[in-house]
Motif scaffolding. Sequence first.
Motif, PDB file in Angstrom:
ATOM      1  N   VAL A 172       0.845  -1.195   0.000  1.00  0.00           N
ATOM      2  CA  VAL A 172       0.000   0.000   0.000  1.00  0.00           C
ATOM      3  C   VAL A 172       0.880   1.245   0.000  1.00  0.00           C
ATOM      4  N   HIS A 173       1.917   1.242   0.819  1.00  0.00           N
ATOM      5  CA  HIS A 173       2.837   2.388   0.882  1.00  0.00           C
ATOM      6  C   HIS A 173       3.518   2.614  -0.468  1.00  0.00           C
ATOM      7  N   GLN A 174       3.949   1.540  -1.115  1.00  0.00           N
ATOM      8  CA  GLN A 174       4.610   1.655  -2.423  1.00  0.00           C
ATOM      9  C   GLN A 174       3.656   2.208  -3.477  1.00  0.00           C
ATOM     10  N   ARG A 175       2.413   1.781  -3.443  1.00  0.00           N
ATOM     11  CA  ARG A 175       1.421   2.291  -4.402  1.00  0.00           C
ATOM     12  C   ARG A 175       1.181   3.781  -4.191  1.00  0.00           C
ATOM     13  N   ARG A 176       1.090   4.190  -2.938  1.00  0.00           N
ATOM     14  CA  ARG A 176       0.892   5.610  -2.640  1.00  0.00           C
ATOM     15  C   ARG A 176       2.078   6.435  -3.104  1.00  0.00           C
ATOM     16  N   LEU A 177       3.289   5.903  -2.899  1.00  0.00           N
ATOM     17  CA  LEU A 177       4.482   6.618  -3.372  1.00  0.00           C
ATOM     18  C   LEU A 177       4.467   6.750  -4.890  1.00  0.00           C
ATOM     19  N   ARG A 178       4.077   5.686  -5.587  1.00  0.00           N
ATOM     20  CA  ARG A 178       4.019   5.744  -7.055  1.00  0.00           C
ATOM     21  C   ARG A 178       2.957   6.737  -7.519  1.00  0.00           C
ATOM     22  N   GLN A 179       1.802   6.751  -6.805  1.00  0.00           N
ATOM     23  CA  GLN A 179       0.760   7.719  -7.147  1.00  0.00           C
ATOM     24  C   GLN A 179       1.224   9.146  -6.904  1.00  0.00           C
ATOM     25  N   ALA A 180       1.876   9.365  -5.776  1.00  0.00           N
ATOM     26  CA  ALA A 180       2.368  10.716  -5.449  1.00  0.00           C
ATOM     27  C   ALA A 180       3.423  11.145  -6.441  1.00  0.00           C
TER      28      ALA A 180
END
Length: 187
Positions: A172-180
Amino acid sequence: MASSTAGATERRGIPGAQFVEDVETYLTQSGLDVNSALSFLQERLQQYRVVEMKLLAQQRDLQAKIPDIEKCLDVVATLQSKKGTGEALIADFEIAEGIYSRASIDESDSVCLWLGANVMLEYSCEEATALLQKNLENAKASLEVLIADLQFLRDQVTITQVTVARIYNWDVHQRRLRQATGAAKDP
């Protein structure tokens, strides 16, 4: 931080769980993607649950067997204590489920014990006591081992559940970083 394998041992056929300290390193070393790792761990949790059910059934059986052995020991001790007194022992015994009968047991030097598989053997009271004591000790020792196995298993379940949560949260953290990162590049 690397993944820790200190907890990944085995106990009596129960595979140890690996605590994952660094998810990225774990995924790289295992060659798995997030979904494959989560799938593997969920399968391992299912295996742990099957083993737990089996161990709990064995524990229930032993916990029922121990009082039966103790009752048999008490009966043999009572028979031995009545020996030489000329006094008969009056006992109620179960004929069938819920059906009892009263019996007068005269002085006896032997008893018959059910050994299982529809086998009954006659023993002297001393031999019966020795056999029942040995069976009681073995049952108690087996119960202790089962309890230790169950504790080990529960520890492995907890470690695996924590690992699942860590991998999921990392993803989840990695996905948020990619989205950001993607959102920052768009304007």
